[in-house]
Design a protein around this motif. Structure first.
Motif, PDB file in Angstrom:
ATOM      1  N   GLY A 107      29.301  16.554  44.235  1.00 23.08           N
ATOM      2  CA  GLY A 107      29.115  16.636  42.725  1.00 23.08           C
ATOM      3  C   GLY A 107      28.651  16.251  41.681  1.00 23.08           C
ATOM      4  O   GLY A 107      28.695  14.848  41.711  1.00 23.08           O
ATOM      5  N   HIS A 108      27.991  16.566  40.282  1.00 25.85           N
ATOM      6  CA  HIS A 108      28.079  15.327  39.767  1.00 25.85           C
ATOM      7  C   HIS A 108      28.736  16.576  38.229  1.00 25.85           C
ATOM      8  O   HIS A 108      27.927  17.902  37.896  1.00 25.85           O
ATOM      9  CB  HIS A 108      27.420  14.966  39.752  1.00 25.85           C
ATOM     10  CG  HIS A 108      26.031  15.408  38.904  1.00 25.85           C
ATOM     11  ND1 HIS A 108      24.701  15.281  39.900  1.00 25.85           N
ATOM     12  CD2 HIS A 108      25.217  17.192  38.658  1.00 25.85           C
ATOM     13  CE1 HIS A 108      23.981  16.004  39.668  1.00 25.85           C
ATOM     14  NE2 HIS A 108      24.416  17.395  39.452  1.00 25.85           N
ATOM     15  N   ALA A 109      28.844  15.665  36.978  1.00 22.70           N
ATOM     16  CA  ALA A 109      28.786  16.565  35.601  1.00 22.70           C
ATOM     17  C   ALA A 109      28.305  15.604  34.654  1.00 22.70           C
ATOM     18  O   ALA A 109      28.529  14.309  34.763  1.00 22.70           O
ATOM     19  CB  ALA A 109      30.397  16.529  35.491  1.00 22.70           C
ATOM     20  N   ALA A 110      27.463  16.038  33.793  1.00 24.72           N
ATOM     21  CA  ALA A 110      27.519  15.445  32.202  1.00 24.72           C
ATOM     22  C   ALA A 110      27.545  16.199  31.571  1.00 24.72           C
ATOM     23  O   ALA A 110      27.608  17.426  31.339  1.00 24.72           O
ATOM     24  CB  ALA A 110      26.278  15.198  32.585  1.00 24.72           C
ATOM     25  N   SER A 111      27.882  15.450  30.267  1.00 26.59           N
ATOM     26  CA  SER A 111      28.142  16.412  29.174  1.00 26.59           C
ATOM     27  C   SER A 111      27.926  14.951  27.842  1.00 26.59           C
ATOM     28  O   SER A 111      27.536  13.742  28.233  1.00 26.59           O
ATOM     29  CB  SER A 111      28.549  17.083  28.751  1.00 26.59           C
ATOM     30  OG  SER A 111      30.261  15.233  28.712  1.00 26.59           O
ATOM     31  N   ARG A 132      29.594  11.136  30.618  1.00 21.62           N
ATOM     32  CA  ARG A 132      29.537  12.036  29.276  1.00 21.62           C
ATOM     33  C   ARG A 132      29.084  10.833  27.834  1.00 21.62           C
ATOM     34  O   ARG A 132      29.181   9.438  27.890  1.00 21.62           O
ATOM     35  CB  ARG A 132      31.263  11.512  28.931  1.00 21.62           C
ATOM     36  CG  ARG A 132      31.691  12.223  30.367  1.00 21.62           C
ATOM     37  CD  ARG A 132      32.214  13.900  29.448  1.00 21.62           C
ATOM     38  NE  ARG A 132      33.147  14.514  30.757  1.00 21.62           N
ATOM     39  CZ  ARG A 132      32.473  15.565  31.303  1.00 21.62           C
ATOM     40  NH1 ARG A 132      31.646  16.618  31.334  1.00 21.62           N
ATOM     41  NH2 ARG A 132      32.823  16.314  32.565  1.00 21.62           N
ATOM     42  N   MET A 136      25.917  19.516  24.991  1.00 20.25           N
ATOM     43  CA  MET A 136      25.559  19.692  26.598  1.00 20.25           C
ATOM     44  C   MET A 136      26.481  19.406  27.698  1.00 20.25           C
ATOM     45  O   MET A 136      26.747  19.106  27.707  1.00 20.25           O
ATOM     46  CB  MET A 136      24.374  18.888  27.052  1.00 20.25           C
ATOM     47  CG  MET A 136      23.649  18.692  27.942  1.00 20.25           C
ATOM     48  SD  MET A 136      23.187  17.983  29.320  1.00 20.25           S
ATOM     49  CE  MET A 136      24.144  17.001  29.251  1.00 20.25           C
ATOM     50  N   ALA A 141      26.955  20.289  38.550  1.00 20.50           N
ATOM     51  CA  ALA A 141      26.738  20.173  39.986  1.00 20.50           C
ATOM     52  C   ALA A 141      27.243  19.888  41.203  1.00 20.50           C
ATOM     53  O   ALA A 141      27.909  19.274  41.071  1.00 20.50           O
ATOM     54  CB  ALA A 141      25.072  19.581  40.488  1.00 20.50           C
ATOM     55  N   ASP A 199      20.793   9.573  27.104  1.00 20.56           N
ATOM     56  CA  ASP A 199      20.237  10.048  27.944  1.00 20.56           C
ATOM     57  C   ASP A 199      21.186  10.038  29.263  1.00 20.56           C
ATOM     58  O   ASP A 199      22.140   8.664  29.399  1.00 20.56           O
ATOM     59  CB  ASP A 199      19.484   9.596  28.349  1.00 20.56           C
ATOM     60  CG  ASP A 199      17.763   9.831  28.544  1.00 20.56           C
ATOM     61  OD1 ASP A 199      17.522   9.432  27.584  1.00 20.56           O
ATOM     62  OD2 ASP A 199      17.441  11.046  28.815  1.00 20.56           O
ATOM     63  N   ALA A 200      21.760  11.386  29.865  1.00 23.33           N
ATOM     64  CA  ALA A 200      22.310  11.144  30.808  1.00 23.33           C
ATOM     65  C   ALA A 200      21.894  11.946  31.726  1.00 23.33           C
ATOM     66  O   ALA A 200      21.837  13.393  32.220  1.00 23.33           O
ATOM     67  CB  ALA A 200      24.350  12.319  30.154  1.00 23.33           C
ATOM     68  N   ASN A 201      21.868  10.723  33.245  1.00 21.19           N
ATOM     69  CA  ASN A 201      21.009  11.984  34.124  1.00 21.19           C
ATOM     70  C   ASN A 201      22.064  11.710  35.378  1.00 21.19           C
ATOM     71  O   ASN A 201      21.821   9.831  36.226  1.00 21.19           O
ATOM     72  CB  ASN A 201      18.986  11.019  34.356  1.00 21.19           C
ATOM     73  CG  ASN A 201      19.591  10.861  32.917  1.00 21.19           C
ATOM     74  OD1 ASN A 201      18.661  12.213  32.345  1.00 21.19           O
ATOM     75  ND2 ASN A 201      18.177   9.558  32.555  1.00 21.19           N
ATOM     76  N   PRO A 202      22.837  12.634  35.750  1.00 17.84           N
ATOM     77  CA  PRO A 202      23.099  12.224  37.495  1.00 17.84           C
ATOM     78  C   PRO A 202      22.439  12.884  38.340  1.00 17.84           C
ATOM     79  O   PRO A 202      22.167  13.836  37.971  1.00 17.84           O
ATOM     80  CB  PRO A 202      24.193  12.762  37.181  1.00 17.84           C
ATOM     81  CG  PRO A 202      24.102  13.664  36.115  1.00 17.84           C
ATOM     82  CD  PRO A 202      22.545  13.454  34.944  1.00 17.84           C
ATOM     83  N   ILE A 203      22.137  12.077  38.812  1.00 13.25           N
ATOM     84  CA  ILE A 203      20.909  11.961  40.175  1.00 13.25           C
ATOM     85  C   ILE A 203      22.084  12.120  41.463  1.00 13.25           C
ATOM     86  O   ILE A 203      22.900  11.208  41.697  1.00 13.25           O
ATOM     87  CB  ILE A 203      19.938  11.715  40.291  1.00 13.25           C
ATOM     88  CG1 ILE A 203      19.243  11.636  38.787  1.00 13.25           C
ATOM     89  CG2 ILE A 203      19.473  11.378  41.622  1.00 13.25           C
ATOM     90  CD1 ILE A 203      18.050  10.824  39.115  1.00 13.25           C
ATOM     91  N   LEU A 204      21.810  13.371  42.616  1.00 11.07           N
ATOM     92  CA  LEU A 204      22.300  13.206  43.856  1.00 11.07           C
ATOM     93  C   LEU A 204      21.211  13.197  45.000  1.00 11.07           C
ATOM     94  O   LEU A 204      20.879  13.901  45.033  1.00 11.07           O
ATOM     95  CB  LEU A 204      22.867  14.843  44.378  1.00 11.07           C
ATOM     96  CG  LEU A 204      24.583  14.634  43.273  1.00 11.07           C
ATOM     97  CD1 LEU A 204      25.327  16.188  43.173  1.00 11.07           C
ATOM     98  CD2 LEU A 204      25.788  13.898  43.989  1.00 11.07           C
ATOM     99  N   ASN A 211      18.400  14.521  31.392  1.00 15.38           N
ATOM    100  CA  ASN A 211      19.079  15.212  30.220  1.00 15.38           C
ATOM    101  C   ASN A 211      18.841  14.084  29.071  1.00 15.38           C
ATOM    102  O   ASN A 211      19.751  13.278  28.824  1.00 15.38           O
ATOM    103  CB  ASN A 211      20.559  15.443  30.376  1.00 15.38           C
ATOM    104  CG  ASN A 211      21.005  16.283  31.169  1.00 15.38           C
ATOM    105  OD1 ASN A 211      20.542  17.539  31.337  1.00 15.38           O
ATOM    106  ND2 ASN A 211      21.652  15.678  32.152  1.00 15.38           N
ATOM    107  N   HIS A 266      26.692  19.855  32.198  1.00 15.04           N
ATOM    108  CA  HIS A 266      25.778  19.826  33.131  1.00 15.04           C
ATOM    109  C   HIS A 266      26.471  19.927  34.281  1.00 15.04           C
ATOM    110  O   HIS A 266      27.917  18.774  33.829  1.00 15.04           O
ATOM    111  CB  HIS A 266      25.263  18.418  32.910  1.00 15.04           C
ATOM    112  CG  HIS A 266      24.115  18.418  35.015  1.00 15.04           C
ATOM    113  ND1 HIS A 266      22.828  19.235  34.715  1.00 15.04           N
ATOM    114  CD2 HIS A 266      24.888  18.582  35.967  1.00 15.04           C
ATOM    115  CE1 HIS A 266      22.141  18.518  35.952  1.00 15.04           C
ATOM    116  NE2 HIS A 266      23.345  18.240  37.105  1.00 15.04           N
TER     117      HIS A 266
END
Lengths: 421, 467
Positions: A359-363, A333, B403, B407, A344-349, B394, B405
């Protein structure tokens, strides 16, 4: 250009280090690491173009300047390392329980086999240029060992201060080994004072044997133009590691933190707080790698951006084939306090197994206007209300298991950074 | 049970038949400047297009494969047939289309669909559009729906104004290749204020082996106009691989609306490497609805450039990958103007050794105050042979945006399965029901006959997938 100058500076540093009086096995490891470094690439950190920054180049002038470190410190660290100066003030109870601490030089003399095994392991796992250089050029650090079945309840406080005006090349490694069923808490403050152009390289290497438990708090306050922090942990069966990383650095920073969940049922949580201001650019690679079945990983990253700064959170969760029943979750976040900032918020699985919950979340958002309005309607100034809302946002990532006094200290430092940039 | 399963799963790809239509013109295997001149000459194109093609070819030669995504090293471009023409004419009336080609399309259901209620329908066979029809009513409304080659000749000004404006040859290697050898595709222009009352459809079919299809679709929805477009893709099965490298450009002008629906069901020897890009101007809406069921390797990341104040872009996609298929898809939403909004909903299923990857990009540029984005990626991995990567980027350059997101990756919910089975439903039926409800947000957005078809295809694909 940068590359060419850096290569020369590095070669000079390497030559100087190899001239030191050191056992042959250590020289061999250094040379191997040096050779690997020359073949490997810089670490990949998505969305931040840091590879052109001077990372290894060091200031040529060495200013000898005496500094009374103890007088400057508000709190007393049990282990502190300012450039080549070490001081040790271990609590008596810790010594009695059998906690072992060695400076780099002591480790070479007293526990060469442990140090050697660790360095060989680190070298084997080094898959980037920077990691390999850090092994080849390491000049200082600690080796900390907790014997099997020993539980230490107090917090071990460590200060690692580069003294960036004194030394040209600085690669520090802190190695922590926890035996079976042991327990430890570490508060590791990392600093480079005063502000200087010298880059800082600091590694933290943690090994947890079965059922061991570690809480690691990293409070990063680098003032150098470039800092590279590399924290790695390997977890055996049912061991637990909570990382609490607080980044308040004033220069550019690349910070990597990885937990290898190798043993069945091992657990790791990585909490990251970062505040960037002015022109600072900070990039995070926060990784959880699930190999063991029923292992559990959680990433929580929260950042606040001020001025024209840039902050990149890459959260990477990878579940290997065969890691049945694993759990991997992450949250990234960002709060944008300036329209000139870049976040930049880049959650990679990356998942190779089906029997998992991942799971992932970004905001990304701005400051919560309702909260702001509420506080202001109670008579707080806008600046004060804003500070409270932002601190509240960040403090959600401070683990509740952390000692109250330490949590207060962290919050105090966060407020300082929010005000002073 | 296991015997039945093996019979069911080994069932052939439904559209895997091929017919032996001899092309009337072919540039043969491989690509060179001479081949491009040949294509351009065969099409009798204006000089500027030949110049454009040759420049794109030079760009193509200089470009490398993308530094991400699946391995394309097995794609044999040197042996590819880059241009093939099955017939000399375009037919207005379905009855006139040569019997063999007609049989193929009959099996695919083209005329049937049209007979029902679709607005216009075109069919592309290898490189060229062979059948094309548009209802008179639409023509009188000023709507242009033709193949892209004819549009170049018949509407040269309109064509030149919009062609290649969104996708430049240097966008990626396969966009460059398409720009050099493009052929066919749909061209649609909807005049200001006009609403196309029913969806317009196109079908793309690769028939010969080792063939490349490089369709080029260009859509312009003028101010306040409204369009829905649907395309379907199939190919026969051969041992050697084919390539489908399309470029699609969609321009939605102020207050316009466009929905672009794709059902890609290529056979498992087709590399589908597509570049799809749209722009939405002030208060316009662009919607991608994208289903990927087949192909060997798919790389496709449709984008919406939200270039006008208040524009909206959405992506709704499903991907189903089995048996070594790699589906690497996603979406890009680029917020370039204030008060824009976007939504991405991606549903993926991997089974029997398939890989489904989501790769996305949401960007808020400096001038995007008041914009919102929402991203949701859900994946089910059916067995422990299958994989899934979720790689969303993002990037935020404005403080006044929001925003979200989310998953999730998991196997089929055991709770749901248990619940259904405790009600006397068999495990396979229960699994199918759970998967159907998982993809339902997607299927309910499709035109009726596509939804029925898609449900059938998914049920067919899911047979015997109990792990």
């Amino acid at each position: 250009m940068v590359e060419k100058v850096e290569k020369q500076a590095l070669a000079t540093a390497m030559e100087r280090i190899l001239k030191q009086v050191e056992p042959q096995w250590l020289k061999e490891i250094r040379i191997q690491a040096w050779q690997r470094a020359n073949q490997l690439e810089l670490p990949r950190v998505d969305k931040i173009a840091y590879k052109d920054w001077p990372q290894f180049i060091t200031s040529k002038t060495i200013i000898k300047q005496q500094k009374d470190i103890d007088a400057q410190q508000q709190i007393e660290y049990q282990l502190s390392n300012y450039a080549d100066h070490y001081s040790k003030k271990l609590a008596k109870s810790m010594q009695e329980k059998g906690l072992k601490t060695y400076t780099f030089k002591e480790a070479i003399q007293l526990v060469p086999q442990i140090l050697k095994d660790q360095l060989i392991k680190m070298l084997k796992q080094a898959n980037t240029k920077t990691e390999a250089y850090q092994i080849a050029l390491m000049t200082s650090g600690w080796l900390i060992k907790v014997p099997d079945n020993v539980e230490i309840d107090e917090v071990l406080t460590i200060l690692t201060d580069q003294a960036s005006d004194q030394q040209t090349d600085y690669c520090n490694q802190t190695i922590v080994i926890l035996g079976k069923n042991s327990k430890l808490k570490i508060m590791h403050e990392i600093a480079s004072t005063p502000q200087s152009a010298s880059p800082t390289h600091i590694g933290v290497n943690i090994t947890l044997h079965a059922n061991a438990q570690l809480q690691y708090i990293g409070l990063d306050q680098l003032a150098s133009n470039f800092g590279y922090l590399k924290r790695t942990a390997h977890l055996a069966t049912a061991s637990q590691l909570n990382w609490q990383l607080v980044d308040l650095s004033k220069g550019n920073l690349i910070s990597e933190c990885t937990s290898h969940l190798i043993g069945a049922g091992s657990e790791s949580k990585i909490n990251v707080i970062s505040i960037t201001s002015q022109q600072q650019q900070h990039g995070f690679n926060t990784k959880l790698l699930n190999y063991g079945h029923h292992s559990k990983g959680e990433i929580n990253q929260r950042g606040v951006l001020l001025d024209a700064s840039k902050l990149v959170f890459n959260g990477i969760g990878k579940i290997y084939h065969g890691a049945h029943g694993t759990y991997a979750n992450q949250e990234n976040r960002l709060m944008m306090l300036s329209s000139h900032a870049s976040g930049d918020a880049n959650p990679i699985l990356l998942i190779e197994e089906n029997d998992v919950v991942a799971g992932h979340a970004a905001s990304v958002g701005q400051i919560d206007k309702q909260q702001l309005y509420y506080l202001m309607s109670r008579g707080l100034s806008k600046a004060m209300a804003q500070k409270l809302v932002v601190t509240g946002f960040l403090s959600k990532t401070i683990d509740s298991s952390i000692d109250q006094a330490l949590a207060q200290r962290i919050l105090g430092k966060i407020e300082e950074k929010l005000v002073n940039g | 049970m296991s015997e039945l399963e093996s019979i069911m799963t080994d069932e052939d790809y439904e559209y895997g038949f091929h017919d032996d239509v001899k092309p009337v013109f072919s540039t043969g295997r491989g690509l060179s400047e001479a081949v491009i001149r040949q294509i351009s000459a065969a099409k009798n194109e204006p000089a500027w297009m030949l110049t454009y093609r040759l420049a794109a070819y030079q760009t193509y030669l200089k470009m490398n494969e993308a530094n991400f995504g699946p391995d394309l090293s097995k794609l044999d471009l040197a042996n590819m047939k880059f241009y093939q023409k099955a017939t000399d004419k375009k037919y207005r009336d379905w009855e006139d289309v040569p019997a063999k080609i007609k049989t193929t399309f009959d099996r695919l259901g083209v005329p049937e669909a049209e007979r029902k209620y679709l607005a216009g329908s075109s069919a592309q066979y290898e490189s060229e559009v062979v059948y094309h029809n548009i209802q008179k009513q639409l023509a009188t409304m000023g709507i242009i729906f033709t193949d892209t080659d004819s549009a170049l000749k018949e509407y040269p000004e309109l064509f030149k104004k919009w062609f290649g404006k969104l996708v430049k040859p240097d966008n990626n290697k396969y966009a460059a290749l398409n720009s050099a050898v493009w052929s066919g595709g749909s061209f649609i222009y909807v005049p200001a204020g006009v609403t196309v009352p029913m969806p317009i459809q196109a079908y793309f079919r690769l028939n010969a082996e080792n063939t490349g299809q490089f369709e080029r679709t260009l859509i312009i929805v003028d101010e306040g106009a409204h369009l829905e477009y649907v395309e379907g893709c199939t190919a026969p099965q051969y041992d050697s691989d084919s390539l489908h490298a399309a470029v699609v450009e969609v321009n939605v002008l102020a207050n316009g609306y466009c929905r672009y629906t794709t059902i890609q069901n290529w056979s498992d020897n087709v590399y589908s490497l597509e570049t799809k890009r749209a722009q939405a101007l002030d208060n316009a809406i662009m919607e991608w609805v994208d289903g990927n069921l087949g192909s060997k390797v798919t790389m496709k990341y449709p984008s919406v450039y939200l270039n006008g104040y208040g524009a909206r872009g959405t992506m709704l996609s499903i991907a189903l990958a089995s048996n070594g298929i790699i589906s690497d898809t996603g979406a890009q939403m680029i917020h370039n103007a204030p008060n824009t909004s976007s939504s991405i909903v991606s549903k993926s299923i991997a089974r029997t050794g398939g890989s489904v990857n989501y790769r996305g990009n949401v960007k808020f540029a400096r001038n995007s105050a008041g914009s919102l984005a929402h991203v949701e990626c859900d994946t089910i991995i059916m067995d422990d042979q299958s994989k899934s990567d979720t790689i969303p980027y993002n990037e935020i350059l404005n403080s006044d945006v929001a925003m979200e997101h989310e998953a999730k990756v998991s196997k089929i919910s055991e709770d749901q399965l248990y619940y259904l089975m405790s009600r006397g439903i068999s495990q396979s039926k229960a699994t199918e029901m759970i998967v159907m409800s998982f993809v339902e947000p997607f299927t309910k957005e499709l035109p009726m006959e596509y939804a029925v078809e898609l449900n059938r295809l998914i049920a067919f694909e899911m047979e015997g997938s109990i792990g």
